[in-house]
Design an enzyme around this catalytic site. Structure first.
Site, short mmCIF file in Angstrom:
data_model
loop_
_atom_site.label_atom_id
_atom_site.label_comp_id
_atom_site.label_asym_id
_atom_site.label_seq_id
_atom_site.Cartn_x
_atom_site.Cartn_y
_atom_site.Cartn_z
N GLY A 11 0.80 -1.22 0.00
CA GLY A 11 0.00 0.00 0.00
C GLY A 11 0.83 1.27 0.00
O GLY A 11 0.37 2.31 0.47
N ARG A 83 14.34 2.13 -2.75
CA ARG A 83 15.73 2.58 -2.66
C ARG A 83 15.83 3.95 -2.00
O ARG A 83 14.92 4.75 -2.06
CB ARG A 83 16.35 2.69 -4.06
N ARG A 89 19.55 -1.15 -6.77
CA ARG A 89 18.40 -2.05 -6.58
C ARG A 89 18.85 -3.34 -5.89
O ARG A 89 18.12 -3.92 -5.09
CB ARG A 89 17.76 -2.36 -7.93
N SER A 120 8.45 -5.18 -7.40
CA SER A 120 9.42 -5.05 -6.31
C SER A 120 10.85 -5.28 -6.79
O SER A 120 11.11 -6.15 -7.62
CB SER A 120 9.09 -6.05 -5.20
N HIS A 176 16.92 -5.43 -15.04
CA HIS A 176 16.47 -4.10 -14.61
C HIS A 176 17.54 -3.52 -13.69
O HIS A 176 17.42 -3.51 -12.47
CB HIS A 176 15.14 -4.22 -13.88
#
Length: 317
Positions: A11, A83, A89, A120, A176
C-alpha cells in the site's frame, strides 16, 4: 458478466497510484493489501470517495488479510522497501526477499489462478523468487521493468529531438539494472531510425553518437536519478503506469508487444532465468516471446546484462 478483480500487494506510493489508475480506467474491482493496519483502508477510501467526480464505478477495498485477494484475476506486487540515495536495486535483496517469500505464499494460498506482475526490486530476483514459491506456470508470473525502461528511453529521445513521445518506439532488453540494454538500432521515430534523425540534427555522426550514448547512460541510471531528487524514496508514478499497461493487455487480451521480464528457455541464448525481452501479453499471460537478431555489440551487452542477473538470482539459491 462478473467484473475482473485486481489485487495490489503493498500500500505504498506505487500501490496508491496503481489503485487510482485501475479505478480511473475501470479495469475491475480493486483490493489493496498491506500489513500496516489502516493504511490500505484509508487509501482506498480516499480514492473511492472521488468516484462521483471522476465518474468511475468499481469496488475498492483495503485490507490486512490475504484472504481478501481470493478470486483475483491479476495480482500486482509492489511490497518491499524502496531505494534511498546511493543505493542500488541489488542492495535491497536481503530484506525484500523475506517480504517476497511471505507475499508469494499468500498469493499461492488465496489466488492460485491469478496472473502475477512483480514490480518489487531487485526485480529479476524478486520475480524469480515469486514464481519459485507460488509454483505458478512461467507464463503467469512476470516482472515489470522493460516497459518503464523503454518509456524512459523514448522520453529522453523525444525531448532531444523535439517530437511527440507518441511517435517514438524504443525497446530495452536484459535485467532491470545498470547493465540494461537500450537497443539504439531498433529505436525509431515514426519508423525513421533514431540515429539518422540525430545525425541530421547535428550534421555530425560523432556528435550524434555522443548524444545517444548520453541518453543510453541516462536511461540506465534513470531510476537512480529520481531517487536522488526525491531523497526519501523511489519512482512511483512511472512504474505504476507501466504495470497498468501490462495488466490491461492481459485483462483485455490486447496482445500488446511489451518489454517484459519473462522466464527464458533458450530464447536469446538464455536458459532458466527471468530476463527482460519483448513479449506478447494476452489472456494467457505471456503468449509469445518475440525473438530477433542482435549484432555482435548488442549481444555482448545482452550477455553482460544476463550475467549480472544470473549472479543476483544465484545468490538467492
Amino acid at each position: 458478466m462478473a467484473r475482473k478483480k485486481i489485487s495490489l500487494i503493498g500500500g505504498g506510493q506505487i500501490g496508491g497510484v496503481l489503485a487510482q489508475l485501475c479505478a480511473l480506467r475501470e479495469l475491475g474491482d480493486v483490493v489493496m493489501f498491506d500489513i500496516v493496519e489502516g493504511l490500505p483502508q484509508g487509501k482506498m477510501l480516499d480514492i473511492a470517495e472521488v468516484g462521483p467526480v471522476d465518474g468511475f464505478d468499481v469496488c475498492l477495498k483495503g485490507t490486512n488479510s490475504y484472504a481478501d485477494i481470493a478470486g483475483s484475476d491479476v495480482v500486482i506486487v509492489t511490497a518491499g522497501l524502496p531505494r534511498k540515495p546511493g543505493m542500488s536495486r541489488d542492495d535491497l535483496i536481503e530484506v525484500n526477499s523475506k517480504i517476497m517469500t511471505q507475499v508469494a505464499e499468500g498469493i499461492k494460498q488465496y489466488a492460485p489462478n491469478s496472473f502475477v506482475i512483480v514490480i518489487s526490486n531487485p526485480l529479476d530476483a524478486m520475480v524469480t523468487l515469486c514464481q519459485k514459491i507460488t509454483g505458478f506456470p512461467y507464463n503467469r508470473v512476470i516482472g515489470q521493468a522493460g516497459v518503464l525502461d523503454s518509456s524512459r528511453f523514448a522520453a529522453f529521445i523525444a525531448w532531444e529531438l523535439g517530437v511527440s513521445v507518441k511517435d517514438v518506439v524504443a525497446v530495452t532488453l536484459g535485467g532491470h539494472g545498470d547493465d540494461m540494454v537500450p537497443l539504439v538500432r531498433y529505436t525509431s521515430v515514426c519508423g525513421i531510425p533514431v540515429m539518422e534523425l540525430l545525425e541530421r540534427k547535428y550534421k555530425d555522426k560523432a556528435k550524434a553518437k555522443e548524444v545517444m550514448e548520453a541518453m543510453v547512460k541516462r536511461t540506465r541510471g534513470a531510476g537512480g536519478e529520481v531517487v536522488a531528487l526525491l531523497k526519501t524514496g523511489s519512482a512511483f508514478y512511472s512504474p505504476a503506469s507501466a504495470a497498468i499497461a501490462m495488466t490491461e493487455s492481459i485483462l483485455k487480451d490486447q496482445k500488446r508487444v511489451l518489454p517484459t521480464c519473462c522466464f527464458l528457455q533458450g530464447e536469446f541464448g538464455v536458459n532458466g532465468y527471468y530476463v527482460g525481452v519483448p513479449a506478447v501479453l494476452g489472456e494467457n499471460g505471456v503468449e509469445q516471446i518475440i525473438q530477433f537478431n542482435l549484432d555482435a555489440e548488442e549481444q555482448a551487452m545482452m550477455d553482460k546484462s544476463v550475467a549480472a542477473v544470473k549472479s543476483l538470482v544465484d545468490s538467492l539459491k
